[in-house]
Design an enzyme around this catalytic site. Structure first.
Site, PDB file in Angstrom:
ATOM      1  N   GLY A  47      24.657 -20.740 -53.012  1.00  0.00           N
ATOM      2  CA  GLY A  47      24.968 -19.335 -52.791  1.00  0.00           C
ATOM      3  C   GLY A  47      25.895 -18.648 -53.780  1.00  0.00           C
ATOM      4  O   GLY A  47      25.835 -17.433 -53.931  1.00  0.00           O
ATOM      5  N   ARG A  77      18.097 -14.120 -52.645  1.00  0.00           N
ATOM      6  CA  ARG A  77      19.218 -14.468 -53.529  1.00  0.00           C
ATOM      7  C   ARG A  77      19.245 -13.567 -54.760  1.00  0.00           C
ATOM      8  O   ARG A  77      20.279 -13.359 -55.367  1.00  0.00           O
ATOM      9  CB  ARG A  77      19.105 -15.927 -53.993  1.00  0.00           C
ATOM     10  CG  ARG A  77      19.280 -16.963 -52.892  1.00  0.00           C
ATOM     11  CD  ARG A  77      19.499 -18.348 -53.518  1.00  0.00           C
ATOM     12  NE  ARG A  77      19.293 -19.432 -52.583  1.00  0.00           N
ATOM     13  CZ  ARG A  77      20.206 -19.894 -51.727  1.00  0.00           C
ATOM     14  NH1 ARG A  77      21.388 -19.338 -51.683  1.00  0.00           N
ATOM     15  NH2 ARG A  77      19.937 -20.896 -50.915  1.00  0.00           N
ATOM     16  N   GLU A 114      33.332 -20.072 -54.143  1.00  0.00           N
ATOM     17  CA  GLU A 114      32.414 -20.125 -52.996  1.00  0.00           C
ATOM     18  C   GLU A 114      31.890 -18.713 -52.722  1.00  0.00           C
ATOM     19  O   GLU A 114      32.542 -17.714 -53.029  1.00  0.00           O
ATOM     20  CB  GLU A 114      33.177 -20.708 -51.794  1.00  0.00           C
ATOM     21  CG  GLU A 114      32.453 -20.756 -50.469  1.00  0.00           C
ATOM     22  CD  GLU A 114      31.199 -21.622 -50.416  1.00  0.00           C
ATOM     23  OE1 GLU A 114      30.318 -21.414 -51.256  1.00  0.00           O
ATOM     24  OE2 GLU A 114      31.093 -22.452 -49.495  1.00  0.00           O
ATOM     25  N   ASP A 115      30.702 -18.623 -52.144  1.00  0.00           N
ATOM     26  CA  ASP A 115      30.124 -17.310 -51.845  1.00  0.00           C
ATOM     27  C   ASP A 115      30.772 -16.679 -50.616  1.00  0.00           C
ATOM     28  O   ASP A 115      31.272 -15.557 -50.659  1.00  0.00           O
ATOM     29  CB  ASP A 115      28.601 -17.414 -51.657  1.00  0.00           C
ATOM     30  CG  ASP A 115      28.180 -18.504 -50.663  1.00  0.00           C
ATOM     31  OD1 ASP A 115      29.060 -19.178 -50.080  1.00  0.00           O
ATOM     32  OD2 ASP A 115      26.959 -18.684 -50.466  1.00  0.00           O
ATOM     33  N   PHE A 163      25.278 -11.347 -40.405  1.00  0.00           N
ATOM     34  CA  PHE A 163      24.602 -12.108 -41.455  1.00  0.00           C
ATOM     35  C   PHE A 163      24.257 -11.205 -42.631  1.00  0.00           C
ATOM     36  O   PHE A 163      23.662 -10.152 -42.458  1.00  0.00           O
ATOM     37  CB  PHE A 163      23.342 -12.753 -40.891  1.00  0.00           C
ATOM     38  CG  PHE A 163      22.790 -13.833 -41.770  1.00  0.00           C
ATOM     39  CD1 PHE A 163      23.402 -15.075 -41.839  1.00  0.00           C
ATOM     40  CD2 PHE A 163      21.658 -13.603 -42.535  1.00  0.00           C
ATOM     41  CE1 PHE A 163      22.900 -16.073 -42.661  1.00  0.00           C
ATOM     42  CE2 PHE A 163      21.152 -14.596 -43.360  1.00  0.00           C
ATOM     43  CZ  PHE A 163      21.763 -15.831 -43.417  1.00  0.00           C
ATOM     44  N   LYS A 208      34.543 -13.948 -43.376  1.00  0.00           N
ATOM     45  CA  LYS A 208      34.343 -13.344 -42.046  1.00  0.00           C
ATOM     46  C   LYS A 208      35.488 -13.825 -41.151  1.00  0.00           C
ATOM     47  O   LYS A 208      35.358 -14.879 -40.507  1.00  0.00           O
ATOM     48  CB  LYS A 208      33.017 -13.805 -41.433  1.00  0.00           C
ATOM     49  CG  LYS A 208      31.767 -13.356 -42.170  1.00  0.00           C
ATOM     50  CD  LYS A 208      30.543 -13.900 -41.416  1.00  0.00           C
ATOM     51  CE  LYS A 208      29.264 -13.671 -42.158  1.00  0.00           C
ATOM     52  NZ  LYS A 208      28.129 -14.398 -41.556  1.00  0.00           N
ATOM     53  N   ASP A 237      32.653 -18.563 -43.537  1.00  0.00           N
ATOM     54  CA  ASP A 237      32.212 -18.123 -42.213  1.00  0.00           C
ATOM     55  C   ASP A 237      33.054 -18.872 -41.169  1.00  0.00           C
ATOM     56  O   ASP A 237      34.125 -18.413 -40.774  1.00  0.00           O
ATOM     57  CB  ASP A 237      30.709 -18.435 -42.129  1.00  0.00           C
ATOM     58  CG  ASP A 237      30.041 -17.994 -40.847  1.00  0.00           C
ATOM     59  OD1 ASP A 237      30.652 -17.254 -40.072  1.00  0.00           O
ATOM     60  OD2 ASP A 237      28.883 -18.375 -40.617  1.00  0.00           O
TER      61      ASP A 237
END
Ligand code: 5GP
Length: 178
Positions: free
Chosen positions: A45, A166, A100-101, A153, A132, A104
Protein backbone atom coordinates in the site's frame (compact mmCIF):
# COMPACT_ATOMS: atom_id res chain seq x y z
CA UNK A 1 -18.22 2.55 -13.89
CA UNK A 2 -15.06 0.85 -12.60
CA UNK A 3 -13.65 -2.62 -11.90
CA UNK A 4 -15.88 -3.17 -8.88
CA UNK A 5 -18.88 -1.00 -9.82
CA UNK A 6 -18.19 1.17 -6.81
CA UNK A 7 -18.95 4.85 -6.47
CA UNK A 8 -15.80 6.72 -5.45
CA UNK A 9 -15.74 10.17 -3.92
CA UNK A 10 -12.54 12.21 -3.73
CA UNK A 11 -11.51 12.43 -0.10
CA UNK A 12 -7.96 13.82 -0.30
CA UNK A 13 -7.02 15.49 -3.58
CA UNK A 14 -3.72 15.13 -5.46
CA UNK A 15 -2.85 18.72 -4.53
CA UNK A 16 -3.40 18.13 -0.80
CA UNK A 17 -1.40 14.91 -0.94
CA UNK A 18 1.50 16.63 -2.71
CA UNK A 19 1.57 19.49 -0.19
CA UNK A 20 1.57 17.07 2.76
CA UNK A 21 4.26 14.88 1.22
CA UNK A 22 6.45 17.96 0.71
CA UNK A 23 5.88 19.01 4.35
CA UNK A 24 6.87 15.59 5.74
CA UNK A 25 9.83 15.42 3.33
CA UNK A 26 11.06 18.79 4.59
CA UNK A 27 10.80 17.69 8.23
CA UNK A 28 12.74 14.49 7.46
CA UNK A 29 15.38 16.44 5.51
CA UNK A 30 15.89 18.70 8.53
CA UNK A 31 16.12 15.71 10.85
CA UNK A 32 18.57 13.69 8.75
CA UNK A 33 20.55 16.28 6.75
CA UNK A 34 24.11 14.97 6.25
CA UNK A 35 23.21 11.48 7.51
CA UNK A 36 22.50 8.34 5.54
CA UNK A 37 18.95 7.04 5.77
CA UNK A 38 17.46 3.64 4.99
CA UNK A 39 13.89 4.26 3.87
CA UNK A 40 11.68 1.19 4.25
CA UNK A 41 8.61 0.97 2.01
CA UNK A 42 5.83 -1.20 3.43
CA UNK A 43 4.33 -3.11 0.51
CA UNK A 44 2.06 -2.99 -1.10
CA UNK A 45 0.00 0.00 0.00
CA UNK A 46 2.70 2.60 0.61
CA UNK A 47 4.56 2.33 -2.72
CA UNK A 48 3.12 5.52 -4.19
CA UNK A 49 3.44 7.62 -1.02
CA UNK A 50 6.95 6.22 -0.52
CA UNK A 51 8.16 7.04 -4.03
CA UNK A 52 6.83 10.60 -3.76
CA UNK A 53 8.19 11.05 -0.22
CA UNK A 54 11.77 9.89 -0.82
CA UNK A 55 12.04 12.40 -3.68
CA UNK A 56 11.31 15.13 -1.12
CA UNK A 57 14.05 14.02 1.30
CA UNK A 58 17.35 15.73 0.55
CA UNK A 59 19.98 13.40 2.00
CA UNK A 60 21.62 10.07 1.06
CA UNK A 61 18.97 7.33 0.98
CA UNK A 62 19.01 3.62 0.36
CA UNK A 63 15.71 1.87 -0.34
CA UNK A 64 14.36 -1.27 1.29
CA UNK A 65 11.02 -3.03 0.87
CA UNK A 66 9.07 -4.92 3.52
CA UNK A 67 6.00 -6.83 2.39
CA UNK A 68 3.21 -7.51 4.86
CA UNK A 69 -0.41 -8.47 4.49
CA UNK A 70 -3.16 -8.20 7.09
CA UNK A 71 -6.40 -7.79 5.12
CA UNK A 72 -6.36 -10.86 2.88
CA UNK A 73 -8.72 -9.19 0.35
CA UNK A 74 -11.55 -7.72 2.48
CA UNK A 75 -12.14 -4.36 4.16
CA UNK A 76 -11.42 -5.28 7.77
CA UNK A 77 -8.10 -6.30 9.23
CA UNK A 78 -7.68 -10.00 10.03
CA UNK A 79 -5.55 -9.00 13.02
CA UNK A 80 -2.91 -11.40 11.81
CA UNK A 81 0.18 -10.04 10.05
CA UNK A 82 1.83 -12.16 7.39
CA UNK A 83 5.29 -11.26 6.02
CA UNK A 84 5.29 -11.56 2.23
CA UNK A 85 8.75 -10.04 1.59
CA UNK A 86 11.57 -9.50 4.07
CA UNK A 87 14.22 -6.75 3.96
CA UNK A 88 17.09 -7.63 1.64
CA UNK A 89 19.96 -6.31 3.81
CA UNK A 90 20.78 -5.94 7.54
CA UNK A 91 19.75 -2.56 8.99
CA UNK A 92 21.79 -2.70 12.19
CA UNK A 93 23.27 0.71 13.05
CA UNK A 94 21.28 2.52 10.34
CA UNK A 95 18.82 5.39 10.57
CA UNK A 96 15.60 3.76 9.42
CA UNK A 97 12.54 5.65 8.19
CA UNK A 98 9.56 3.29 8.07
CA UNK A 99 6.93 4.42 5.56
CA UNK A 100 3.41 2.99 5.96
CA UNK A 101 0.24 3.88 4.06
CA UNK A 102 -2.38 3.78 6.81
CA UNK A 103 -2.65 2.90 10.50
CA UNK A 104 -6.05 1.40 11.28
CA UNK A 105 -6.07 -0.94 14.31
CA UNK A 106 -2.33 -0.28 14.77
CA UNK A 107 -1.52 -4.01 14.77
CA UNK A 108 0.52 -3.92 11.54
CA UNK A 109 2.55 -0.85 12.56
CA UNK A 110 3.31 -2.35 15.96
CA UNK A 111 4.40 -5.56 14.30
CA UNK A 112 6.64 -3.62 11.91
CA UNK A 113 8.14 -1.48 14.67
CA UNK A 114 9.04 -4.60 16.69
CA UNK A 115 10.45 -6.32 13.60
CA UNK A 116 12.67 -3.31 12.80
CA UNK A 117 13.71 -2.60 16.42
CA UNK A 118 14.77 -6.22 16.90
CA UNK A 119 17.37 -5.66 14.15
CA UNK A 120 18.99 -2.86 16.18
CA UNK A 121 18.90 0.21 13.90
CA UNK A 122 20.63 3.42 15.10
CA UNK A 123 17.18 5.06 15.06
CA UNK A 124 13.66 4.35 13.86
CA UNK A 125 11.34 7.07 12.56
CA UNK A 126 7.78 6.05 11.75
CA UNK A 127 5.72 7.76 9.05
CA UNK A 128 2.12 7.01 8.05
CA UNK A 129 0.21 8.90 5.38
CA UNK A 130 -3.13 8.20 7.06
CA UNK A 131 -4.27 7.32 10.57
CA UNK A 132 -7.74 6.33 11.80
CA UNK A 133 -7.59 7.28 15.51
CA UNK A 134 -11.07 5.84 16.22
CA UNK A 135 -10.06 2.41 14.91
CA UNK A 136 -6.95 1.90 17.07
CA UNK A 137 -6.99 -1.35 19.04
CA UNK A 138 -3.40 -1.18 20.31
CA UNK A 139 -1.48 1.97 21.28
CA UNK A 140 0.56 3.14 18.29
CA UNK A 141 2.70 6.26 18.52
CA UNK A 142 3.82 7.68 15.18
CA UNK A 143 6.50 10.29 14.47
CA UNK A 144 4.85 11.73 11.35
CA UNK A 145 1.22 11.44 10.23
CA UNK A 146 -0.10 12.96 7.01
CA UNK A 147 -3.84 13.02 7.73
CA UNK A 148 -6.06 11.72 10.50
CA UNK A 149 -9.27 10.38 8.95
CA UNK A 150 -12.60 8.99 10.12
CA UNK A 151 -13.15 5.28 10.47
CA UNK A 152 -14.13 4.59 6.85
CA UNK A 153 -12.55 2.50 4.13
CA UNK A 154 -10.49 4.47 1.63
CA UNK A 155 -8.76 3.55 -1.63
CA UNK A 156 -6.30 5.12 -4.06
CA UNK A 157 -2.74 6.49 -4.00
CA UNK A 158 -1.48 2.93 -3.40
CA UNK A 159 -4.39 1.71 -1.25
CA UNK A 160 -6.54 -1.05 -2.72
CA UNK A 161 -9.88 -2.74 -2.49
CA UNK A 162 -9.46 -6.38 -3.50
CA UNK A 163 -6.35 -5.45 -5.46
CA UNK A 164 -7.92 -2.57 -7.41
CA UNK A 165 -7.73 1.24 -7.24
CA UNK A 166 -4.06 1.47 -6.22
CA UNK A 167 -3.43 3.55 -9.37
CA UNK A 168 -5.82 6.37 -8.45
CA UNK A 169 -3.70 9.51 -7.98
CA UNK A 170 -5.87 10.66 -5.05
CA UNK A 171 -7.51 9.13 -1.95
CA UNK A 172 -11.19 8.25 -2.34
CA UNK A 173 -13.98 7.05 -0.10
CA UNK A 174 -16.13 4.21 -1.29
CA UNK A 175 -19.81 5.23 -1.31
CA UNK A 176 -21.72 2.06 -2.09
CA UNK A 177 -20.28 -1.03 -0.42
CA UNK A 178 -22.84 -3.85 -0.43
P1 5GP B 1 -3.94 -2.26 10.84
O1 5GP B 1 -3.02 -3.38 11.17
O2 5GP B 1 -3.49 -0.94 11.39
O3 5GP B 1 -5.35 -2.57 11.23
O4 5GP B 1 -4.02 -2.17 9.29
C1 5GP B 1 -3.04 -1.62 8.51
C2 5GP B 1 -3.19 -2.10 7.09
O5 5GP B 1 -4.56 -2.35 6.76
C3 5GP B 1 -2.73 -1.02 6.16
O6 5GP B 1 -1.38 -1.15 5.87
C4 5GP B 1 -3.61 -1.23 4.95
O7 5GP B 1 -3.01 -2.16 4.08
C5 5GP B 1 -4.87 -1.81 5.49
N1 5GP B 1 -5.94 -0.79 5.67
C6 5GP B 1 -6.38 -0.25 6.81
N2 5GP B 1 -7.36 0.64 6.60
C7 5GP B 1 -7.55 0.68 5.26
C8 5GP B 1 -8.40 1.43 4.39
O8 5GP B 1 -9.23 2.27 4.79
N3 5GP B 1 -8.27 1.18 3.06
C9 5GP B 1 -7.39 0.27 2.55
N4 5GP B 1 -7.36 0.13 1.24
N5 5GP B 1 -6.55 -0.45 3.34
C10 5GP B 1 -6.63 -0.24 4.67
Amino acid sequence: MNAKNLELKTYISEEKLAAKVAEIGKALTEKFKGKKVTAVCVLKGSFMFYSDLIRQIDTDITCEFFGVSSYHGGTTSSGEVKVTLDLSTPIEGQHVVLVEDIVDTGITMNYLKNAIESRKPASLTTVALLEKPDALKVPCKLDHVGFQITNEFVVGYGLDYDGYFRNLPYIAQVQNFQ
